[in-house]
Design a protein around this motif. Structure first.
Motif, short mmCIF file in Angstrom:
data_model
loop_
_atom_site.label_atom_id
_atom_site.label_comp_id
_atom_site.label_asym_id
_atom_site.label_seq_id
_atom_site.Cartn_x
_atom_site.Cartn_y
_atom_site.Cartn_z
N GLY A 95 -33.97 20.02 38.08
CA GLY A 95 -35.27 20.57 37.69
C GLY A 95 -35.26 21.59 36.61
O GLY A 95 -36.05 22.49 36.48
N CYS A 139 -31.45 17.19 33.46
CA CYS A 139 -32.68 18.19 33.64
C CYS A 139 -33.52 17.55 34.62
O CYS A 139 -33.85 18.37 35.80
CB CYS A 139 -33.49 18.01 32.35
N ASP A 140 -33.67 16.22 34.87
CA ASP A 140 -34.39 15.74 36.08
C ASP A 140 -33.77 15.85 37.29
O ASP A 140 -34.54 16.46 38.29
CB ASP A 140 -34.73 14.42 35.68
N GLU A 141 -32.44 15.81 37.39
CA GLU A 141 -31.70 16.24 38.51
C GLU A 141 -31.67 17.53 39.26
O GLU A 141 -32.17 17.70 40.26
CB GLU A 141 -30.31 15.72 38.33
N ASP A 189 -39.61 18.11 27.35
CA ASP A 189 -40.73 18.91 28.10
C ASP A 189 -41.38 20.00 27.01
O ASP A 189 -42.39 20.40 27.19
CB ASP A 189 -40.30 19.76 29.21
N ARG A 242 -31.24 14.56 29.42
CA ARG A 242 -32.63 14.44 30.26
C ARG A 242 -32.40 14.02 31.80
O ARG A 242 -32.90 14.53 32.64
CB ARG A 242 -33.46 12.90 29.52
N ALA A 243 -31.30 13.38 32.16
CA ALA A 243 -31.19 12.75 33.24
C ALA A 243 -30.76 14.03 34.25
O ALA A 243 -31.10 14.40 35.40
CB ALA A 243 -30.01 11.73 33.48
#
Ligand SMILES: *Cc1c(COP(=O)(O)O)cnc(C)c1O
Length: 394
Positions: A212, A208-210, A241, A205-206
């Motif tokens: 995009g 993916c957030d980093e 998502d 998750r981290a």
């Protein structure tokens, strides 16, 4: 456990020579009079067991009114189902289809369209994992890890980068300018009931957030109560998502779904994706009836408690047979016995004693009982398995 073939049916399956004519809760009755305890549930499909009165009532009521209209028109049951799926999950919006592979295909398309719509059409690749299974269409065999599933069906669909399951260094090394997202199962099902480490999911998750990226959970097997939670992602608290569902969603009626946040699905506009049958009135009535039962107060808590009981019983079974069972692993109503004797031998022996199980990769015997299974059924199943392992390898 002999195998037979009717050559009018394309021989893509190695079938056991039995035909069932009636189901009753956790039991199946064969045409020849034999009775089986069904701990396969049609491979995690018959979530409420066989012949559940509320599913029978909902489907027959709908069958007497209207079967199919197509997605050219509004379908109230489908809208109600989407409202309930989104109200009870991370998602804002749902695309309906008819199977797990289609739900994963839709998820892949949502991820590619998301980046394309955001001006990055070069970001089309997904990272997936060793041991994963995502279906049997051309794209999903490329997403999955099995070389055997791809053999003879080349060229492979481009756009999938496989890395070691649970290895964050490999994930980070695989992320590049063309990466669109990551696809992962909450618990690898076909891969041998291998739960994904919650810490690894948090790291995904981290990442993916980093960068995009979109995080896609393939919950075709783990979703809709199978793990004792409504969704497998709740085991880790990591929200995806995009999420693919199918198997248990219709309780035996074919329906699949791709759930997404509004942001992830922003590229899906009229005409971009479709399915003739997807979410038709019969399928929606079945899935709504499944949710009617699953969302009742205490239902899933009961499933989780029985799942814990089954897990503890299987743990003791493994201790009694250290030469034949390496470990019992799983969660909720999804358990695997990693065998030290051939798993096929145990599946066959259990069948002869009236218990249906499902083999999985990694030499695992998989137990996927209906969510309505009770402790007495678990005891019955484990007693049969005890006999099978006692005689294993003889
Ligand atoms: C079964 C399964 C699929 C494929 O579903 P089908 O309905 O057979 O197309 C995809 N992903 C996972 C995790 C599954 O268990």
């Amino acid at each position: 456990m002999s195998q037979v073939a009717n050559r009018a049916v394309m021989p893509s399956y190695a079938r056991t020579d039995v035909a069932f004519e009636r189901g009753d809760g956790v039991y199946l009755h064969a045409a020849d009079g034999r009775k089986f305890l069904d701990f396969g549930a049609g491979v995690a499909v018959v979530s409420l067991g066989h012949n559940h009165p509320r599913l029978v009532a909902a489907l027959t009521e709908q069958a007497g009114r209207l079967w199919h209209t197509s997605n050219l028109y509004r379908i109230p049951g489908q809208e109600r189902l989407a409202d309930r799926l989104t109200a009870n999950s991370f998602a804002d919006t749902v695309f309906f289809c008819n199977s797990g592979a289609e739900a994963v295909e839709a998820s892949i398309k949502v991820a590619r369209k998301y980046h394309s719509t955001n001006g990055n059409p070069e970001r089309y690749r997904l990272i997936s994992f060793d041991g994963s299974f995502h279906g049997r269409t051309l794209a999903t065999i490329s997403a999955g890890s099995s070389d055997a599933h791809r053999a003879g069906f080349g060229p492979a669909v481009d756009g999938f980068d496989h890395v070691a399951f649970g290895n964050m260094n490999e994930v980070r090394n695989a992320i590049g300018a063309e990466t669109a997202g990551i696809i992962v199962e909450a618990v690898q099902g076909e891969g041998g009931v291998r739960p994904t480490d919650p810490a690894f999911l948090r790291d995904l998750r981290a990442a993916c957030d980093e960068y995009g990226l979109l995080l896609i959970f393939d919950e075709v097997q783990t979703g809709v109560g199978r793990t004792g939670e409504l969704w497998g992602y709740q085991l880790s608290g990591v929200e995806p998502d995009v999420m693919a569902l199918a198997k248990g969603l219709g309780g035996g009626f074919p329906i699949g779904a791709c759930l997404a946040t509004a942001d992830a699905a922003a590229g899906i506009t009229p005409g971009t994706h479709g399915s003739t049958f997807g979410g038709n009135p019969l399928a929606a009535a079945s899935a709504n009836a499944v949710l009617d039962v699953l969302l009742e107060d205490g239902f899933l808590a009961g499933t989780a408690a029985t799942g814990n009981f089954l897990g503890a019983e299987l743990g003791r079974l493994a201790e009694r047979h250290p030469g034949a069972i390496a470990e019992a692993r799983g969660v909720g109503m999804m358990w695997g016995l990693k065998c030290l004797v051939p798993n096929a031998e145990i599946v066959a022996a259990a069948f002869e004693r009236g218990l249906l199980t499902v083999p999985a990769a990694d030499n695992v015997v998989r137990l996927l009982p209906p969510l309505v299974t009770e402790e007495s059924h678990c005891r019955e199943a484990v007693a049969i398995l005890d006999e099978c392992f006692k005689n294993a390898g003889r």
